[in-house]
Design a protein around this motif. Structure first.
Motif, short mmCIF file in Angstrom:
data_model
loop_
_atom_site.label_atom_id
_atom_site.label_comp_id
_atom_site.label_asym_id
_atom_site.label_seq_id
_atom_site.Cartn_x
_atom_site.Cartn_y
_atom_site.Cartn_z
N PRO A 141 -82.80 -34.44 -70.86
CA PRO A 141 -82.06 -33.40 -71.61
C PRO A 141 -81.07 -33.97 -72.42
CG PRO A 141 -81.43 -33.72 -69.29
CD PRO A 141 -82.36 -34.53 -69.38
N MET A 142 -80.40 -33.09 -73.41
CA MET A 142 -79.62 -33.48 -74.50
C MET A 142 -78.26 -33.30 -73.89
SD MET A 142 -81.52 -34.84 -76.50
CE MET A 142 -80.23 -35.34 -77.76
N LYS A 143 -77.98 -32.23 -73.14
CA LYS A 143 -76.53 -31.95 -72.54
C LYS A 143 -76.82 -31.72 -70.95
CE LYS A 143 -77.38 -27.09 -73.41
NZ LYS A 143 -76.82 -25.59 -74.20
N ILE A 144 -75.50 -31.94 -70.48
CA ILE A 144 -75.42 -31.54 -69.25
C ILE A 144 -75.54 -30.20 -68.68
CG2 ILE A 144 -72.78 -31.58 -69.07
CD1 ILE A 144 -73.10 -33.04 -66.42
N THR A 145 -76.00 -30.08 -67.50
CA THR A 145 -76.56 -28.59 -67.21
C THR A 145 -76.10 -28.40 -65.68
OG1 THR A 145 -78.91 -29.18 -66.17
CG2 THR A 145 -78.68 -28.48 -68.64
N GLU A 146 -76.28 -27.16 -65.35
CA GLU A 146 -75.72 -26.88 -63.83
C GLU A 146 -76.63 -27.68 -62.97
OE1 GLU A 146 -75.21 -23.05 -60.90
OE2 GLU A 146 -75.86 -22.80 -62.82
N THR A 147 -77.86 -27.68 -63.28
CA THR A 147 -78.74 -28.61 -62.32
C THR A 147 -78.44 -29.98 -62.32
OG1 THR A 147 -80.59 -26.75 -62.69
CG2 THR A 147 -81.33 -29.04 -62.02
N ALA A 148 -78.35 -30.39 -63.54
CA ALA A 148 -77.84 -31.86 -63.27
C ALA A 148 -76.68 -32.29 -62.67
CB ALA A 148 -77.45 -32.45 -64.82
N ILE A 149 -75.56 -31.18 -62.69
CA ILE A 149 -74.20 -31.38 -61.91
C ILE A 149 -74.58 -31.39 -60.65
CG2 ILE A 149 -71.97 -30.30 -61.61
CD1 ILE A 149 -71.85 -29.48 -64.36
N MET A 150 -75.62 -30.26 -60.20
CA MET A 150 -75.79 -30.19 -58.73
C MET A 150 -76.72 -31.47 -58.47
SD MET A 150 -78.34 -27.27 -57.31
CE MET A 150 -77.33 -25.95 -57.93
N LEU A 151 -77.50 -32.09 -59.12
CA LEU A 151 -78.14 -33.35 -58.61
C LEU A 151 -77.17 -34.48 -58.35
CD1 LEU A 151 -81.44 -33.03 -60.96
CD2 LEU A 151 -81.32 -32.73 -58.55
N VAL A 152 -76.09 -34.54 -59.28
CA VAL A 152 -75.30 -35.59 -59.26
C VAL A 152 -74.56 -35.50 -57.78
CG1 VAL A 152 -73.18 -36.55 -60.39
CG2 VAL A 152 -75.15 -36.20 -61.46
N VAL A 153 -73.98 -34.10 -57.64
CA VAL A 153 -73.36 -33.89 -56.33
C VAL A 153 -74.00 -34.04 -55.24
CG1 VAL A 153 -72.10 -32.06 -55.23
CG2 VAL A 153 -71.73 -32.20 -57.63
N LEU A 154 -75.37 -33.89 -55.09
CA LEU A 154 -76.31 -34.17 -54.20
C LEU A 154 -76.35 -35.63 -53.91
CD1 LEU A 154 -78.96 -31.47 -54.39
CD2 LEU A 154 -77.31 -31.55 -52.63
N GLY A 155 -76.25 -36.33 -55.07
CA GLY A 155 -76.53 -37.79 -54.85
C GLY A 155 -74.99 -38.37 -54.18
N LEU A 156 -74.00 -37.83 -54.65
CA LEU A 156 -72.61 -38.07 -53.84
C LEU A 156 -72.65 -37.84 -52.63
CD1 LEU A 156 -70.21 -37.27 -56.73
CD2 LEU A 156 -70.89 -39.51 -56.49
#
Length: 204
Positions: free
Chosen positions: A77-92
């Protein structure tokens, strides 16, 4: 009592004493896990820093975040989305749970198989350490692995469009296998505890 204790000490052969001391060979293994814990801490802060940088508009951080949340065969994707943030947080969260697993193995394993830590009465003593043994440690490790597997499965379902049906079924099957394994371990330990309790009562 003193005479009996002296007699018991004399009965310990040199080979038995040597074998008992060999438990300290596990110490480098636990120290190695401490280093692995340090690597996970560093990884956590790198990911968190990149997430904050991406939210602030840093291009390199945004590129890194979008790369790690995208499937290999999917378009980035070209910009960060809510799904991307959620995936990063789940990774943390995944990193934190693996770190918790490491702590259980390091402290619980050392306490069970190497030497007592004598933490009784310490204000920071982990609640589970007061009654830890090999069986309890196995169950706690199995529970922690299930939690880690749940995070991975949730990450896959959130980004399900990037995976094929076989991958989703396989990950679900693996997670169910972990659940069944944990149930089997807990059931086996319960049977062993009941057998030991019955044998103790019959001997009395």
């Amino acid at each position: 009592m003193d005479i009996n204790q002296k007699t018991d000490k004399k009965r310990i052969s040199a080979i038995a004493r040597f074998l008992f001391l060999s438990r300290w060979l596990q110490l480098p293994l636990y120290l190695g896990l401490v280093l692995a814990q340090c690597i996970y801490v560093f990884h956590f802060w790198v990911e968190l820093t990149d997430l904050l940088g991406a939210m602030m508009g840093d291009k390199e951080s945004l590129k890194h975040i979008l790369h790690i949340v995208s499937h290999e065969e999917a378009d980035v994707p070209m910009k960060i989305t809510e799904t991307a943030i959620m995936l990063v947080v789940l990774g943390l969260i995944d990193v934190v749970m693996i770190s918790n697993l490491l702590i259980m193995v390091i402290i619980g394993g050392y306490e069970t198989f190497v030497s007592r830590m004598n933490l009784e009465g310490h204000p920071d003593q982990p609640e589970w350490l007061s009654h830890v043994n090999a069986s309890v440690l196995k169950i706690k490790l199995a529970t922690a692995i299930i939690g880690i597997s749940s995070i991975h499965l949730l990450k896959t379902f959130i980004n399900a469009s990037a995976y094929d049906e076989k991958t989703l079924i396989a990950q679900t099957g693996i997670h169910i296998a972990f659940l069944l394994s944990a149930i089997a371990i807990a059931f086996t330990d319960r049977l062993m505890a009941a057998t030991l309790h019955n044998s103790t009562e019959s001997s009395e």
